[in-house]
Design a protein around this motif. Structure first.
Motif, PDB file in Angstrom:
ATOM      1  N   VAL A 137       0.841  -1.202   0.000  1.00  0.00           N
ATOM      2  CA  VAL A 137       0.000   0.000   0.000  1.00  0.00           C
ATOM      3  C   VAL A 137       0.878   1.254   0.000  1.00  0.00           C
ATOM      4  O   VAL A 137       0.604   2.222  -0.720  1.00  0.00           O
ATOM      5  CB  VAL A 137      -0.950   0.012   1.221  1.00  0.00           C
ATOM      6  CG1 VAL A 137      -1.736   1.311   1.286  1.00  0.00           C
ATOM      7  CG2 VAL A 137      -1.891  -1.191   1.169  1.00  0.00           C
ATOM      8  N   PHE A 138       1.936   1.227   0.804  1.00  0.00           N
ATOM      9  CA  PHE A 138       2.876   2.354   0.839  1.00  0.00           C
ATOM     10  C   PHE A 138       3.483   2.574  -0.544  1.00  0.00           C
ATOM     11  O   PHE A 138       3.534   3.701  -1.045  1.00  0.00           O
ATOM     12  CB  PHE A 138       3.983   2.086   1.856  1.00  0.00           C
ATOM     13  CG  PHE A 138       5.072   3.126   1.871  1.00  0.00           C
ATOM     14  CD1 PHE A 138       4.952   4.263   2.653  1.00  0.00           C
ATOM     15  CD2 PHE A 138       6.221   2.958   1.099  1.00  0.00           C
ATOM     16  CE1 PHE A 138       5.957   5.229   2.657  1.00  0.00           C
ATOM     17  CE2 PHE A 138       7.233   3.912   1.101  1.00  0.00           C
ATOM     18  CZ  PHE A 138       7.095   5.055   1.885  1.00  0.00           C
ATOM     19  N   TRP A 139       3.948   1.488  -1.184  1.00  0.00           N
ATOM     20  CA  TRP A 139       4.584   1.620  -2.490  1.00  0.00           C
ATOM     21  C   TRP A 139       3.593   2.047  -3.558  1.00  0.00           C
ATOM     22  O   TRP A 139       3.959   2.777  -4.501  1.00  0.00           O
ATOM     23  CB  TRP A 139       5.267   0.313  -2.891  1.00  0.00           C
ATOM     24  CG  TRP A 139       6.390  -0.072  -1.968  1.00  0.00           C
ATOM     25  CD1 TRP A 139       6.473  -1.186  -1.194  1.00  0.00           C
ATOM     26  CD2 TRP A 139       7.593   0.682  -1.716  1.00  0.00           C
ATOM     27  NE1 TRP A 139       7.650  -1.188  -0.483  1.00  0.00           N
ATOM     28  CE2 TRP A 139       8.359  -0.049  -0.778  1.00  0.00           C
ATOM     29  CE3 TRP A 139       8.090   1.894  -2.187  1.00  0.00           C
ATOM     30  CZ2 TRP A 139       9.584   0.395  -0.310  1.00  0.00           C
ATOM     31  CZ3 TRP A 139       9.316   2.346  -1.727  1.00  0.00           C
ATOM     32  CH2 TRP A 139      10.058   1.603  -0.801  1.00  0.00           C
ATOM     33  N   ASP A 140       2.317   1.651  -3.430  1.00  0.00           N
ATOM     34  CA  ASP A 140       1.283   2.116  -4.361  1.00  0.00           C
ATOM     35  C   ASP A 140       1.089   3.623  -4.235  1.00  0.00           C
ATOM     36  O   ASP A 140       0.892   4.321  -5.244  1.00  0.00           O
ATOM     37  CB  ASP A 140      -0.049   1.405  -4.091  1.00  0.00           C
ATOM     38  CG  ASP A 140      -0.051  -0.042  -4.549  1.00  0.00           C
ATOM     39  OD1 ASP A 140       0.841  -0.424  -5.341  1.00  0.00           O
ATOM     40  OD2 ASP A 140      -0.939  -0.805  -4.106  1.00  0.00           O
ATOM     41  N   GLU A 141       1.159   4.121  -3.009  1.00  0.00           N
ATOM     42  CA  GLU A 141       1.042   5.567  -2.790  1.00  0.00           C
ATOM     43  C   GLU A 141       2.226   6.312  -3.412  1.00  0.00           C
ATOM     44  O   GLU A 141       2.071   7.398  -3.977  1.00  0.00           O
ATOM     45  CB  GLU A 141       0.950   5.861  -1.294  1.00  0.00           C
ATOM     46  CG  GLU A 141      -0.335   5.385  -0.655  1.00  0.00           C
ATOM     47  CD  GLU A 141      -0.323   5.464   0.871  1.00  0.00           C
ATOM     48  OE1 GLU A 141      -1.360   5.161   1.493  1.00  0.00           O
ATOM     49  OE2 GLU A 141       0.733   5.835   1.449  1.00  0.00           O
ATOM     50  N   VAL A 142       3.398   5.704  -3.305  1.00  0.00           N
ATOM     51  CA  VAL A 142       4.596   6.298  -3.926  1.00  0.00           C
ATOM     52  C   VAL A 142       4.430   6.332  -5.443  1.00  0.00           C
ATOM     53  O   VAL A 142       4.746   7.342  -6.090  1.00  0.00           O
ATOM     54  CB  VAL A 142       5.858   5.514  -3.535  1.00  0.00           C
ATOM     55  CG1 VAL A 142       7.055   5.959  -4.368  1.00  0.00           C
ATOM     56  CG2 VAL A 142       6.158   5.686  -2.053  1.00  0.00           C
ATOM     57  N   THR A 143       3.933   5.247  -6.013  1.00  0.00           N
ATOM     58  CA  THR A 143       3.715   5.189  -7.464  1.00  0.00           C
ATOM     59  C   THR A 143       2.714   6.241  -7.905  1.00  0.00           C
ATOM     60  O   THR A 143       2.902   6.907  -8.939  1.00  0.00           O
ATOM     61  CB  THR A 143       3.215   3.795  -7.876  1.00  0.00           C
ATOM     62  OG1 THR A 143       4.200   2.820  -7.521  1.00  0.00           O
ATOM     63  CG2 THR A 143       2.950   3.728  -9.372  1.00  0.00           C
ATOM     64  N   GLU A 144       1.657   6.432  -7.113  1.00  0.00           N
ATOM     65  CA  GLU A 144       0.645   7.434  -7.441  1.00  0.00           C
ATOM     66  C   GLU A 144       1.253   8.836  -7.442  1.00  0.00           C
ATOM     67  O   GLU A 144       0.972   9.656  -8.334  1.00  0.00           O
ATOM     68  CB  GLU A 144      -0.500   7.346  -6.419  1.00  0.00           C
ATOM     69  CG  GLU A 144      -1.782   8.044  -6.850  1.00  0.00           C
ATOM     70  CD  GLU A 144      -1.795   9.527  -6.506  1.00  0.00           C
ATOM     71  OE1 GLU A 144      -2.502  10.283  -7.197  1.00  0.00           O
ATOM     72  OE2 GLU A 144      -1.101   9.925  -5.549  1.00  0.00           O
TER      73      GLU A 144
END
Length: 277
Positions: free
Chosen positions: A35-42
């Motif tokens: 979830v953290f890395w998805d936020e970074v990607t966003e």
């Protein structure tokens, strides 16, 4: 004694997953690090950011939101929580000893997009001549700005730093001065690059094409990891693929010893050539 260098990525190369996922990201309340890395990607996509800059920013922002400004001490425990692959703890001594018998002084380096502050707090940090990785600039003990951002393309500059032995990140003048290949302290032919993923492609290819060896390591428990390593081989980015097991008599150790033997033979042949000139 001639120098040789083994260059390593860190995440999923020497340890089993991204270093931030052992305890740092969970300490922010994430049950799933993805979830953290998805936020970074966003963030990366929305604001056209460099992905590594985005994660450094997001990490600092999330801690600040919880009233915990990022400090160097914050990385001590995450460094201790790192789970190394089998054999890593004793790998360096074994390889150094083998290299010495072959007439080579082997140095180890990290080139990683992970956190320098975490790597410096691992049990193996003293094994490396230099650790090149992302880190923060601190004022009054608190992180205020990224001091170093190491992404998949900027990683290549550190290979040239090692090649020329211009190891100080702030010394750009010496790095860019011309030095004949034969005069460089650590020639590419005595370099090995060890890594696990597609973000390491520029470094792998650089070392391989200049006469060194690139090794793609994989987690034997992950078909995805094995598939990435196979693609690196198929695409001509790496010379070899091997399971990330650094234990005595492992395939990885046997391969590295053969590479060292090859370096020794090449050095001896170079010396013979020199006698006839």
């Amino acid at each position: 004694m001639k120098k040789a260098a083994i260059l390593y990525d860190f995440d999923k190369t020497l340890c089993t997953k991204d270093m931030q996922e052992y305890s740092l990201i969970p300490s922010l309340g994430y049950e799933n690090a993805g979830v953290f890395w998805d936020e970074v990607t966003e963030l990366t996509v929305r604001y056209k950011m460099d992905g590594i800059s985005a994660y450094l920013y997001h990490l600092q922002k999330k801690f600040k939101e919880q009233g915990n400004p990022v400090t160097k001490d914050m990385f001590i425990e995450p460094g201790k929580q790192i789970e190394l692959y089998p054999g890593v703890a004793t790998w360096f001594k074994r390889i150094n000893d083998y290299g010495r018998k072959a007439g080579l002084f082997i140095e180890h380096y990290i080139i990683s997009s992970g956190m320098k502050e975490i790597i410096e707090n691992t049990s193996i940090s003293d094994e490396f001549r230099k650790i090149y990785a992302c880190c923060y600039y601190y004022e009054n003990g608190e992180a205020v700005w990224p001091a170093q951002v190491v992404n998949y393309t900027t990683k290549t500059q550190y290979i040239f730093r090692i090649n020329k032995q211009i190891l100080d990140e702030s010394d750009e003048k010496s790095l860019n001065e011309y030095v004949e290949m034969k005069q460089r302290p650590v020639p590419f032919g005595r370099m090995v690059y060890v890594a696990d993923g597609l973000t390491d492609v520029p470094c792998m290819r650089l070392v391989k094409e200049y006469g060194g060896k690139s090794i793609a390591v994989y987690n034997d428990a992950s078909e995805k990891s094995k598939g990435i390593a196979k693609k690196l081989i198929d695409d001509g980015r790496a010379n070899y693929m091997v399971k990330a097991d650094y234990s005595a008599n492992s395939d990885m150790e046997k391969l590295m010893k053969k590479i060292i033997d090859h370096m020794k033979a090449d050095s001896e042949l170079e010396e013979l050539e020199g006698k006839y000139r």
